[in-house]
Design a protein around this motif. Structure first.
Motif, short mmCIF file in Angstrom:
data_model
loop_
_atom_site.label_atom_id
_atom_site.label_comp_id
_atom_site.label_asym_id
_atom_site.label_seq_id
_atom_site.Cartn_x
_atom_site.Cartn_y
_atom_site.Cartn_z
N TYR A 110 0.87 -1.18 0.00
CA TYR A 110 0.00 0.00 0.00
C TYR A 110 0.90 1.22 0.00
O TYR A 110 1.65 1.47 0.95
N GLY A 112 -0.67 7.94 -0.01
CA GLY A 112 -0.49 8.91 1.05
C GLY A 112 -1.75 9.10 1.83
O GLY A 112 -2.77 8.49 1.51
N PRO A 113 -1.75 9.99 2.82
CA PRO A 113 -0.58 10.78 3.23
C PRO A 113 0.53 9.93 3.85
O PRO A 113 0.24 8.95 4.51
N THR A 135 5.14 9.32 12.33
CA THR A 135 3.93 8.71 12.88
C THR A 135 3.90 7.22 12.60
O THR A 135 3.63 6.40 13.47
N GLU A 136 4.20 6.87 11.36
CA GLU A 136 4.10 5.46 10.97
C GLU A 136 5.13 4.62 11.73
O GLU A 136 4.83 3.51 12.17
N ILE A 162 3.98 4.20 15.39
CA ILE A 162 2.82 3.32 15.57
C ILE A 162 3.15 1.88 15.25
O ILE A 162 2.73 0.96 15.94
N MET A 163 3.93 1.69 14.19
CA MET A 163 4.19 0.32 13.73
C MET A 163 5.43 -0.30 14.38
O MET A 163 5.72 -1.47 14.17
N GLN A 179 7.95 2.32 7.89
CA GLN A 179 7.31 1.79 6.69
C GLN A 179 7.86 2.60 5.52
O GLN A 179 8.26 3.75 5.67
N PHE A 224 -4.20 1.55 11.56
CA PHE A 224 -4.08 1.08 12.92
C PHE A 224 -3.47 2.15 13.82
O PHE A 224 -2.63 2.94 13.40
N ARG A 225 -3.92 2.16 15.07
CA ARG A 225 -3.30 2.95 16.13
C ARG A 225 -3.59 2.22 17.44
O ARG A 225 -4.52 1.43 17.53
N GLN A 242 -4.07 9.04 19.03
CA GLN A 242 -3.05 8.94 17.98
C GLN A 242 -3.68 9.08 16.60
O GLN A 242 -4.87 8.83 16.42
N THR A 243 -2.84 9.46 15.62
CA THR A 243 -3.27 9.42 14.22
C THR A 243 -2.90 8.05 13.66
O THR A 243 -1.74 7.63 13.76
N ALA A 244 -3.86 7.35 13.10
CA ALA A 244 -3.61 6.00 12.62
C ALA A 244 -2.74 6.01 11.37
O ALA A 244 -2.73 6.98 10.61
N ALA A 245 -2.00 4.93 11.17
CA ALA A 245 -1.18 4.75 9.97
C ALA A 245 -1.68 3.53 9.20
O ALA A 245 -2.18 2.58 9.80
N PRO A 246 -1.52 3.55 7.88
CA PRO A 246 -1.94 2.38 7.10
C PRO A 246 -0.92 1.26 7.21
O PRO A 246 0.29 1.52 7.32
N VAL A 247 -1.37 0.03 7.20
CA VAL A 247 -0.47 -1.12 7.19
C VAL A 247 -0.01 -1.30 5.73
O VAL A 247 -0.78 -1.76 4.90
N ASP A 250 -8.58 9.47 6.66
CA ASP A 250 -7.56 9.93 5.70
C ASP A 250 -7.28 8.96 4.55
O ASP A 250 -7.00 9.40 3.44
N TYR A 251 -7.27 7.68 4.83
CA TYR A 251 -6.75 6.71 3.85
C TYR A 251 -7.88 5.98 3.14
O TYR A 251 -8.88 5.63 3.74
N LEU A 270 -10.64 3.29 4.17
CA LEU A 270 -10.16 2.06 4.79
C LEU A 270 -10.75 1.93 6.19
O LEU A 270 -11.22 2.91 6.78
#
Lengths: 243, 589
Positions: A105, A108-109, A114-115, A118-119, A123, B76-77, B82-87, B454-455, B463
């Motif tokens: 995937y 954006g954004p 942040t990523e 969180i992860m 990424q 996910f967050r 928090q602001t979630a991020a895409p996997v 956002d995503y 999503l």
């Protein structure tokens, strides 16, 4: 028949038997009558014998070989990564769906901090191919800046020192390449090449499998399951058909 | 251009296990069924015969049977602030993709949940007092184990499940799981054989006074003809099972068990490479009139139907409800709304050990090849003096010896590269063995699903966003069960023990041993706390049924598939036996 010819003939079968895939039909009524292998599901063997398609620059190949052969050196446990075909393996992988990040995937954004927070790890929105293009150049620039020579001209001990520094996050590379994570990518791919089926160009002579005692693409262990705890001495086999 | 298709009695969204089971029941009852699957047709001989199946790189490392994130991912967050991020990359998630869905690539662990799981709120309150459940959204499922038994039995017969019964009609059977709910009869096929490690685990846990048994498996142990007339073959212990298809017709799957019968029914139609975008409601909002879809060429269309059955993966079931405006989004602040509520995961750990002078031969494997004890699962042990409810199945497993996957399963202190790595892997590959601790997961107020602001996916639809972290109950549970597992590994003689307690770190999808993502459109008897009634019928739009692990109000210490299958059989029978004769709510809210 030589192994490379076999690889090529397997690949050739894809084009000669290419029939319309039943998956192309929007509407299915009844059980599909086509029960031969779907052309798009035959294994896609590594291209053998031809030129590199992604690592087209000799210096990049030398840099990569210098890294891979310290990650997996030639020793009493088996050949080095480059001797086992791991460069060819990776070139082939990067030339295909994996290299182009087809599954990823990439929308954006993009919020890198942040990523990562969180992860638990960064990424990337660059594809693996793009990461290698930038990463190998950055390794070369790092060696030129710190040692004044090409990366591949560094001594094995010095390469080990740099790799350890990258692994521990103590060395960062030029041009925004995150050294630790480029190290992780290379380590993953080098060992994939050493341990994947030889049909993908690495693990030549099943050296990686022989190293650990993995019997490969076997499909029936019923005769062996009750020989509990014993050395079965099984000769490995691959997806490449035997002569 | 848009496609307007002829009306169907039932449209099924997603052809994995749930969709296949529903379609089989409903077409056998004479209904005209159209299934829409966004992936391609996949079958055993054409796509994963034995000549292509034993390929770790393709199926496990590159995950070619799984839904790519570029098709659809989730964000996910851990916390609401928090602001979630895409996997973006492959993670622990294993969303189904193509015909067969996750039923093609699953491991095959074929559990029934315990009677306690279904009545968790009532039984916990009665045994320990109401305060024991403080901080958790404990709620009964609206069905009991006894209600579920005939449907479990039906799904096991379709799947050919192998295993050994521990409780038949209340009589405890030697060798089986004495803690399981009463079964009406034994498994369709006998248990699989023990590997070296399974035997060691069995004997060690037996010496410690526990009750080891061979786990129920969708890797069947002998040839079997299921009630649909489909023939399955015996598992060969090839070790290329989870993440792979099965070329031997030995792993329970839609392809091996249902599709050969279903596809031949004239009242069944399958649309492949066509994605359902959302259901469409009638103007009064009380019922749905069909689903809007888009083909792989980008052409939109409409499939009218009297009944809409949503059988996508758990995450997509919730997302499709939200995108369709069916039910009210759950709000963790007010506690109102039901869609997205009671999201849970699977609380897991591993304990690995090494056996010098032995060959563990890890390549002899099956997705569901394991010996387990349930002495510390569910409510099988007294929690009076403990700071948690729930528990975990503790299994000595022999699922695979895939060399890339296991390349870091080394004795502590080993290096990951250089000659030192080669030496370590050459030494440890054939000496390692592992215990898997698969624990319960309890719902809490701030673990939930909603649409991400956002995503978006490839079609521009939002999503799904997950907000989740381990709660204190589940952390306490895992600490306790991991400690028991270390004791078993020691008793079995494992050395150089490596422990991974996953709840010691904040949850994120890249770190998990389990792919089991649960809840969000849960079943129950109370419409203020559940999205669907005990027949999986939407409380809000009565001709919509939502089938899958999305319906579980909590997660048991087990793999979800057989419970998903049993719920699907039950929902389908409620539709063709009751609903079609008198369309309306099957249960009074």
């Amino acid at each position: 028949m030589k192994r490379r010819d076999l690889l090529r003939s397997f690949g050739a079968a894809v084009t000669t038997t290419a029939l319309a895939s039943p998956s192309a039909a929007a509407e299915l009524k009844g059980f599909p009558t086509q029960t031969a292998m779907s052309p798009d599901h035959l294994p896609k063997p590594a291209m053998k014998g031809g030129a590199f398609r992604v690592f087209t620059q000799e210096n990049d190949r030398k840099t990569l070989a210098a890294v891979f052969d310290r990650m997996i050196p030639s020793d009493k446990f088996g050949p080095s990564a480059s001797e086992a075909g791991c460069l060819e393996f990776l070139d082939d992988q990067l030339a295909g769906h994996y290299g182009e990040g087809r599954a990823l995937y990439l929308e954006g954004p993009v919020r890198p901090e942040t990523e990562e927070a969180i992860m638990g790890s960064p990424q990337f929105t660059q594809t693996p191919r793009q990461r290698y293009e930038a990463g190998l150049k950055a390794l070369e620039a790092y060696a030129q800046a710190t040692d004044g020579v090409a990366f591949h001209a560094l001594s094995p001990d010095r390469i080990d020192e740099i790799l350890a520094g990258l692994e521990e996050g103590k060395i960062d590379l030029p041009n925004g390449v995150q050294g630790k994570w480029f190290f992780e990518l290379m380590l993953q791919n080098a060992r994939e090449g050493y341990l994947a089926d030889p049909i993908y160009g690495g693990n030549r002579d099943m050296a990686g499998w022989k190293m650990i005692g993995f019997p490969g693409a076997r499909y029936d262990y019923r005769p062996y399951i009750e020989k509990r705890g014993e050395n079965l001495n099984l000769v490995p086999v691959s997806l490449i058909p035997n002569d | 251009m848009t496609i307007e298709r002829p009306k169907a009695d039932v449209v099924i969204c997603g052809l994995g296990w749930s969709g296949s089971v529903m379609a089989e029941e409903l077409t056998r009852a004479g209904l005209n069924v159209v299934a829409i699957e966004r992936g391609a047709w996949r079958d055993t001989s054409t796509d994963f015969p034995p000549a292509v199946d034993p390929d770790e790189l393709r199926w496990h490392t590159r995950r070619e049977l799984l839904q790519p994130m570029s098709v659809e991912t989730t964000t996910f967050r851990n916390r609401m602030d928090q602001t979630a991020a895409p996997v973006r990359n492959w993670s622990a998630y294993q969303f189904g993709w193509n015909v067969g869905g996750a039923g093609t690539h699953w491991a095959g662990m074929s559990w029934r949940f315990t009677p306690w799981d279904f009545e968790i709120a009532t039984q916990t309150r009665e045994r320990y007092g109401a305060a024991k459940g403080d901080g958790m959204l404990l709620q009964d499922w609206g069905v009991t184990y006894k209600d579920m038994e005939p449907y479990y039995d039906r799904f096991e017969r379709i799947a050919g499940t192998s295993g050994i019964a521990g409780n038949i009609n209340g009589e405890i059977k030697p060798g089986g799981n004495p803690f399981e709910g009463p079964r009406s009869r034994d498994y369709p096929t006998p248990p699989l054989k023990d590997t070296f490690w399974m035997r060691e685990f069995r004997e060690a846990s037996d010496r410690m006074g526990y009750n080891p048994f061979t786990i129920p498996a969708g890797n069947i142990s002998q040839a079997f003809v299921n009630p649909l007339g489909v023939t399955m073959g015996p598992c060969t212990y090839c070790g290329f099972c989870d993440f792979h298809g099965c070329g031997n017709f030995s792993k329970s799957s839609p392809q091996a068990c249902i599709l050969p019968a279903l596809m031949r029914r004239p009242n069944f139609t399958l649309l492949t490479e066509t994605e359902v975008l959302h259901a469409v409601k009638h103007d009064d909002g009380k019922t749905a009139k069909g689903v809007k879809f888009i083909t792989k060429e980008g052409v939109e269309g409409f499939q009218p139907a009297d009944i809409v059955v949503i059988t996508a993966y758990q995450m997509d079931n919730v997302r499709l409800m939200l995108l369709s405006g069916i039910g009210e989004q759950y709000d963790p602040v007010t506690g109102k709304g039901t869609i997205g509520r009671n999201y849970t995961y699977q609380t897991c750990g591993t304990v690995n050990g090494f056996f010098p002078d032995k060959y563990t031969n890890p390549f002899i494997g099956g997705g569901a090849l394991a010996v387990q004890i349930d002495d510390f699962n569910g409510d099988n042990f007294d929690h009076s003096g403990l700071d948690f409810i729930g528990g975990a199945g503790i299994m000595g497993y022999s699922t695979n010896g895939r060399p890339i996957q296991n390349m870091n399963n080394l004795r502590p202190g080993s290096k990951r590269w250089g000659s030192a790595w080669k030496e370590a892997y050459a030494r440890d590959y054939n000496q390692g063995a592992g215990i898997f601790i698969q624990g319960t997961s309890m719902p809490v107020r701030d673990a939930y699903l909603d649409l991400d602001p956002d995503y978006r996916d490839r079609h521009g639809q939002p999503l799904l966003r997950l907000t989740f972290d381990w709660n204190q109950n589940d952390k306490n549970m895992l600490k306790y069960t991991v400690d028991r597992s270390v004791e078993i590994m020691r008793e079995a003689g494992g050395q150089d023990i490596v422990v991974d307690n996953q709840a010691e770190h904040s949850w994120n999808p890249y770190m998990q041993h389990s792919s089991h993502t649960i809840g969000g459109a849960v079943m129950g008897a109370d419409p203020t706390t559940s999205a669907v009634n005990p027949f999986l019928q939407s409380w809000d739009v009565h001709n919509v049924f939502v089938v899958g692990a999305s319906a579980f109000p909590m997660n048991g210490g087990y793999n979800p598939t057989v419970t998903v299958g049993a719920l699907a059989v039950r929902a389908a029978q409620a539709i063709h036996q009751t609903y079609v004769n008198n369309p309306g709510p099957l249960v009074k809210g």
